[in-house]
Design a protein around this motif. Structure first.
Motif, PDB file in Angstrom:
ATOM      1  N   ALA A 174       0.835  -1.208   0.000  1.00 56.86           N
ATOM      2  CA  ALA A 174       0.000   0.000   0.000  1.00 56.86           C
ATOM      3  C   ALA A 174       0.868   1.255   0.000  1.00 56.86           C
ATOM      4  N   ASN A 175       1.879   1.268   0.831  1.00 58.28           N
ATOM      5  CA  ASN A 175       2.766   2.426   0.920  1.00 58.28           C
ATOM      6  C   ASN A 175       3.502   2.684  -0.394  1.00 58.28           C
ATOM      7  N   ILE A 176       3.985   1.605  -0.997  1.00 56.88           N
ATOM      8  CA  ILE A 176       4.731   1.724  -2.258  1.00 56.88           C
ATOM      9  C   ILE A 176       3.818   2.209  -3.385  1.00 56.88           C
ATOM     10  N   VAL A 177       2.607   1.647  -3.455  1.00 52.09           N
ATOM     11  CA  VAL A 177       1.651   2.069  -4.482  1.00 52.09           C
ATOM     12  C   VAL A 177       1.359   3.560  -4.348  1.00 52.09           C
ATOM     13  N   MET A 178       1.149   4.031  -3.114  1.00 50.65           N
ATOM     14  CA  MET A 178       0.806   5.437  -2.916  1.00 50.65           C
ATOM     15  C   MET A 178       1.981   6.339  -3.261  1.00 50.65           C
ATOM     16  N   ALA A 179       3.212   5.851  -3.076  1.00 52.82           N
ATOM     17  CA  ALA A 179       4.371   6.644  -3.492  1.00 52.82           C
ATOM     18  C   ALA A 179       4.526   6.639  -5.003  1.00 52.82           C
ATOM     19  N   ILE A 189       5.649  -3.549  -9.531  1.00 55.73           N
ATOM     20  CA  ILE A 189       5.798  -4.157  -8.205  1.00 55.73           C
ATOM     21  C   ILE A 189       5.444  -5.634  -8.321  1.00 55.73           C
ATOM     22  N   TYR A 190       6.451  -6.492  -8.191  1.00 54.16           N
ATOM     23  CA  TYR A 190       6.233  -7.945  -8.252  1.00 54.16           C
ATOM     24  C   TYR A 190       6.276  -8.509  -6.837  1.00 54.16           C
ATOM     25  N   ASN A 191       5.528  -9.572  -6.603  1.00 49.91           N
ATOM     26  CA  ASN A 191       5.288 -10.131  -5.263  1.00 49.91           C
ATOM     27  C   ASN A 191       4.521  -9.135  -4.406  1.00 49.91           C
ATOM     28  N   ALA A 192       3.642  -8.385  -5.061  1.00 49.76           N
ATOM     29  CA  ALA A 192       2.780  -7.441  -4.353  1.00 49.76           C
ATOM     30  C   ALA A 192       1.688  -8.185  -3.597  1.00 49.76           C
ATOM     31  N   ALA A 193       1.256  -7.625  -2.475  1.00 45.58           N
ATOM     32  CA  ALA A 193       0.078  -8.151  -1.793  1.00 45.58           C
ATOM     33  C   ALA A 193      -1.147  -7.903  -2.670  1.00 45.58           C
ATOM     34  N   CYS A 194      -2.136  -8.779  -2.569  1.00 42.91           N
ATOM     35  CA  CYS A 194      -3.334  -8.596  -3.414  1.00 42.91           C
ATOM     36  C   CYS A 194      -4.621  -8.781  -2.617  1.00 42.91           C
ATOM     37  N   GLY A 216      -5.475  -6.963  -8.176  1.00 39.31           N
ATOM     38  CA  GLY A 216      -5.952  -8.290  -7.793  1.00 39.31           C
ATOM     39  C   GLY A 216      -4.921  -9.377  -8.028  1.00 39.31           C
ATOM     40  N   SER A 217      -3.802  -9.033  -8.686  1.00 37.28           N
ATOM     41  CA  SER A 217      -2.723  -9.992  -8.927  1.00 37.28           C
ATOM     42  C   SER A 217      -1.521  -9.624  -8.066  1.00 37.28           C
ATOM     43  N   ASN A 218      -0.455 -10.432  -8.161  1.00 38.30           N
ATOM     44  CA  ASN A 218       0.751 -10.106  -7.393  1.00 38.30           C
ATOM     45  C   ASN A 218       1.768  -9.306  -8.210  1.00 38.30           C
ATOM     46  N   MET A 219       1.331  -8.775  -9.356  1.00 37.05           N
ATOM     47  CA  MET A 219       2.170  -7.850 -10.133  1.00 37.05           C
ATOM     48  C   MET A 219       1.357  -6.616 -10.478  1.00 37.05           C
TER      49      MET A 219
END
Length: 434
Positions: A174-179, A189-194, A216-219
């Motif tokens: 979440a933090n990385i996406v918002m940045a 972002i690979y191995n992302a939480a989904c 919805g995926s991990n990428m």
């Protein structure tokens, strides 16, 4: 320190509406820092952690207006960066772990962010390396002051990049996406939480003007934009509370209907409780749990003992392992509970053993539960809640037990469950707040 007095052994009956999702709220609320335009959020739970985060945002300079009991309008037009150096900010940020998610939005929009080491449940090591390693890959400079336990970030011109996360951290993602949504170029972002809550955050950001694919995926692939606008957002019901109510119904032999549970967003939660023997029916988006005099734990096909463990989404959430464990104490059969993520989360089982449960704590991560098929009811005792989820597990145990129980430190429960005593008393429970 407040306490619950619980008179157990009562059968509950009726309908209950789950609150808005706590873990989603902590992400969504921080995202309002990404825009100067109004953001309206509804179905916000009235719980301690969320209220503390709203207070923190208000004190940072965000204009906050409550328009309904569960609805707020946020406008982060004039955020006070100097407030991040105040003693009050330090106290507020350390009080809740969700404060860590202001870092991504602040870094993206203002190029600077700082935070004292955040608080939260004492359930084991909860490292933040994933967050800061990713911020550095986006071009931020990170420093940590061990003397005052302060994290510092600077990065005026974040640039998109490829990153493989060392763990599928929900708050980290979440933090990385918002940045990344305001960074220049493309971030992968690979191995992302989904988890559904992370998907909700991404969908909200897209409505605000972000460009995110792979939701919805991990990428996740994010194409940075120059600015974001306002939006309206409604939060999902809390899956942890829904799982707690399923376990409560089974333990107490109660007939309960959980309204508007958004079943498609629950992953393996219903199936896991079914494997523990709890029957349920889906009526639209409502979950009906009939009264059961007993329930039996499933086995594997070869007859070996079932293991219930936590996994990254869509696996079984670690926040419900405490509930699964307490449910198993009164089932017919044996189960191994394996808590992989946190090494201190099973330490509440000594209270259940004092209540008469048959549990072998194998090590900090694993416990074997020998169910008693409701032939030997738990007995009421005095105990203390160590964290949010264990606190509710102990409350469920007390509601199923014979006699009187007292649960101390219920501020932990209040951090994550809205008016839990009032709502359960409406179903026929006998819980008094001391």
């Amino acid at each position: 320190m407040a306490s619950f007095e619980v008179i157990g052994g009562r059968t509950l009956h009726g309908e209950i509406i789950p609150q808005g999702a706590k873990n989603e709220a902590l992400q969504i609320l921080c995202a309002v820092l990404l825009t100067s335009e109004p953001v309206t959020i509804s179905n916000i739970p009235n719980i301690r952690d969320v209220n503390k985060l709203i207070e923190l945002l208000r004190d940072m300079g965000v204009d906050v207006e409550q328009t309904a009991p569960d609805t707020y309008v946020f406008k982060a037009e004039d955020v006070n960066l100097d407030y991040l150096s105040s003693e009050k900010f330090v106290d507020q940020a350390r009080a809740i772990r969700g404060s860590v998610m202001i870092l991504g939005p602040m870094l993206a929009r203002y190029g600077v962010a700082k935070l004292p080491k955040p608080g939260g449940d004492k359930i084991g090591r909860r490292r933040l390396d994933t967050h800061f390693l990713a911020f550095e890959k986006l071009g931020a400079k990170f420093t940590y002051d061990a003397n005052d336990s302060f994290y510092h970030l600077e990065g005026k011109n974040l640039k998109g990049t490829y990153m493989l996360l060392d763990e599928a951290s929900v708050t980290g993602t979440a933090n990385i996406v918002m940045a990344a949504v305001l960074a220049e170029g493309i971030t992968t972002i690979y191995n992302a939480a989904c988890e559904p809550y992370l998907q909700q955050l991404c969908k909200m950001l897209v409505r605000m003007g972000a460009k995110i694919s792979g939701i919805g995926s991990n990428m996740l692939i994010i194409e940075g934009v120059e600015k974001l606008g306002g939006t309206d957002h409604r939060m999902l019901p809390d899956m942890i509370e829904i799982g707690s109510f399923i376990g409560l119904a089974g333990m107490t032999g109660s007939e309960i209907t959980i309204k508007d549970a958004q079943i498609r967003e629950l992953g393996l939660i219903p199936d896991t409780f079914r494997r523990l023997g709890i029957n349920m029916e889906f009526h639209g988006d409502d979950i009906f749990i009939p009264a059961q005099d007993s329930y039996a734990i499933d086995t594997y096909i070869d007859g070996s003992i079932l293991t219930v463990s936590d996994h990254t989404w869509p696996g079984f959430t670690p926040d419900l392992l405490s509930i699964a464990l307490v449910v198993a104490t009164q089932a017919k059969g044996t189960v191994l509970i394996h808590q992989k993520m946190f090494e201190s989360r099973l330490f509440f089982v000594d209270k259940l053993i004092d209540m008469g449960a048959q549990i072998i704590l194998c090590d900090p991560h694993r416990a074997t539960v020998i169910g008693q098929n409701k032939q030997v009811p738990l007995r009421g005792i005095s105990m203390t809640s160590p964290d949010i989820r264990a606190g509710v597990a102990l409350l469920i145990a007390a509601l199923s037990a014979e006699g009187r129980s007292v649960i101390h430190n219920i501020e932990q429960i209040d951090r994550g469950y809205q008016n839990i005593d009032g709502r359960l008393n409406a179903l026929g429970a006998q819980i008094s707040r001391l």
